[in-house]
Design an enzyme around this catalytic site. Structure first.
Site, PDB file in Angstrom:
ATOM      1  N   GLN A   1     -18.143  -6.430  10.950  1.00 15.12           N
ATOM      2  CA  GLN A   1     -18.660  -7.517  10.083  1.00 15.12           C
ATOM      3  C   GLN A   1     -17.512  -7.737   8.976  1.00 15.12           C
ATOM      4  OE1 GLN A   1     -22.291  -6.687   8.234  1.00 15.12           O
ATOM      5  NE2 GLN A   1     -22.511  -8.558   7.071  1.00 15.12           N
TER       6      GLN A   1
ATOM      7  N   SER B   1       0.697  -1.221   0.112  1.00 17.60           N
ATOM      8  CA  SER B   1      -0.020  -0.158  -0.085  1.00 17.60           C
ATOM      9  C   SER B   1       0.608   1.243   0.058  1.00 17.60           C
ATOM     10  CB  SER B   1      -1.027  -0.117   1.225  1.00 17.60           C
ATOM     11  OG  SER B   1      -1.964  -0.866   1.143  1.00 17.60           O
TER      12      SER B   1
ATOM     13  N   TYR C   1     -10.858   1.989   4.876  1.00 17.38           N
ATOM     14  CA  TYR C   1      -9.772   1.764   4.089  1.00 17.38           C
ATOM     15  C   TYR C   1     -10.186   0.655   3.052  1.00 17.38           C
ATOM     16  CZ  TYR C   1      -4.921   1.201   2.919  1.00 17.38           C
ATOM     17  OH  TYR C   1      -3.619   1.002   2.299  1.00 17.38           O
TER      18      TYR C   1
END
Length: 391
Positions: free
Chosen positions: A154, A93, A198
């Site tokens: 979740q 990243s 993100y």
């Protein structure tokens, strides 16, 4: 296992070695080489990453004392050679900081509006008109991440990006538009601009913006805007090529499948799954050169560098960079990254005068990323940015 070496910057050499050179000129005796500081605190901190399970690590530090490089661990499991200090590695990243810089350069040129709807520039994807270019760069768009997401407790699966599914598909070629359409088929996680999450898809879209507005392939525009002007010889946008070029260390993936722990050499992998979000290859030296130039104001006008540095209140993320405390009241900008088998660190002070960059490789031991890794990272950062002798 330790291996370190030190070199001096030209400025540091002039300051320390001039008297010795003068003596040599007067006496005809060769001046002795001037040794740079040993930096034992850095050597110990670098070794700490191997101690907690990484196969290898190479680190570069640039500050007023010059350049220090060090490595620990091995280049390849089962062999004694240490990681090459000029190695190329997958930087994950950290790719996002390069992409954000390119988009902001387009903003500076008046080619794109930072707060304009991204849909205006990429109409083929029918993005929600509330999603702006800024929201893509700051991860406030609400767009689902095609590699899978975790939001509000979740877990939301995406394309194969971990475990046996990723191993089985690691040579598959994905098209950028395919990644975006997969993500956009999912509902937004939240109303654009109201939260932070993100998402790799944000930066796949941002890289596609670069292509659309420049009229050039992303790799070509990267060379034109960043790697060429800065002379970055080891930074590559590999596309779908699975071979890691140049000198490099092997990366390994340790995972469980059907109750069995496996370790796979994943040095070769197709990075197209992470187009614009985590596919670049680079070196510790190139990361230093890029990030020092960026923070030193050489790639963006001051107004847009300031926009890049404005942190979101939830996590301290600006536009392609995090803003944080190194652990002693010293503000640093950074964007670390990881892909399976590989990792990279990229830190700088606000003026770009002190940087710490590194490449890491996964090994055949589990790394405790919750406790041990943060401690090892904190020790390394404090050794550089909190060392009063370097202030």
């Amino acid at each position: 296992m330790k291996n370190t070496s030190t070199t001096r910057s030209p400025r540091g050499f002039r300051k320390l070695a001039a008297p010795a050179v003068a003596v040599a000129l007067l006496t005809g005796v060769a001046a002795p080489a001037v040794a740079a500081p040993e930096r034992p605190e850095l050597r110990e901190a670098v070794q700490g990453f191997v101690d907690i399970g990484f196969a290898g690590i190479q680190v570069r530090v640039d500050d007023e004392r010059g350049t220090w490089t060090g490595s620990a661990g091995v280049r390849k499991l089962g062999e004694p050679a240490k990681p090459p200090k000029n190695a190329m590695g997958r930087i994950g990243s950290n790719t996002k900081t390069f992409v954000a810089t390119m988009v902001l350069q387009l903003v500076a040129e008046g080619r794109i509006g930072l707060d304009a709807p991204a849909r205006d520039y990429l109409p083929e994807f029918a993005l929600d008109r509330r999603i702006t270019v800024r929201m893509l760069l700051q991860h406030t768009s609400g767009v689902f991440s095609h590699t899978g997401d975790y939001y509000n407790g979740q877990e939301l699966p995406g394309l194969p990006s971990t475990g046996q599914d990723w191993v089985d598909n690691r040579f598959r070629t994905y098209q950028p538009a395919e990644l975006v359409r997969y993500a956009l088929a999912k509902p937004l996680l939240f109303t654009p601009g109201t939260d932070w999450n993100y998402s790799n898809t944000n930066y796949t879209l941002a890289a596609l913006l670069v292509e659309k507005l420049s009229g050039r392939p992303f790799a070509e525009e990267l060379r034109r805007r960043i790697t060429g002007p800065l002379g970055l010889k080891g930074t590559v946008a590999p596309g779908a090529r699975s071979v890691l070029p140049g000198p490099h260390s092997h990366g390994y993936y340790r995972y469980q499948h059907n109750g069995v722990t496996k370790t796979v050499d994943v040095t070769r992998q197709n990075p197209s799954l992470l187009f614009g979000a985590g596919d670049l290859v680079s070196t510790a030296e190139d990361l230093h050169t890029f990030f020092a130039a960026l923070q030193g104001g050489k790639l963006l006008p001051a107004s847009l560098l300031a926009e890049m540095r404005k942190p979101h209140p939830k996590v301290g993320y600006g536009l392609g960079v995090f803003v944080e405390d190194a652990g002693c009241g010293t503000t640093v900008f950074r964007h670390n990254g990881s892909t399976i088998g590989y990792g990279a660190l990229m830190y700088s002070t606000p003026d770009g005068s002190r940087t710490l960059t590194a490449l890491l490789t996964g090994g055949d031991r589990d790394v405790d990323v919750v406790n041990e890794y943060p401690r090892a990272l904190s020790k390394l950062l404090k050794a550089e940015f909190c060392d009063q002798a370097a202030s």
